[in-house]
Scaffold this motif. Sequence first.
Motif: not given
Length: 128
Positions: A26-31, A58-59, A78
């Motif tokens: 999972p990655v930080d979806f603010r990126k 995301p997580k 997205h």
Amino acid sequence: MRCAAAAEDFMIIGEAPRRIYLYAKPVDFRKGHAGLAAIVQEMTKIDVFSGAAFIFRPKSAFAVKILVWDGSGLVLIHKKLEDRNFKWPSISDGVMPLTPVQMAALFDGIDWRKVHTARRTKKPKIAA
């Protein structure tokens, strides 16, 4: 179910990508574009400008981001499902390749792990 039609979803980026990689961690979806491109370059060692599609999660399982170079710039798609969650593999480091059919199923919210490309058959020598 419109799994086969999902390639139409990529009309804005021209043709559907031939190489597809799912980033399993999972990655930080603010990126955005730059942050996700940095993950591709630093963590996967795959050229982000190769035209391949990179799928991020995301997580939680509610959304997907897809990053692809279309020849003139990075395109970021997205998607958030409204009534269900995406099906994701176990959380791990690294990337896994997906087929275009699996990517289409994932993008539509279908369990892509149960979708397989038709197996290739040998070309007949004569018509029967």
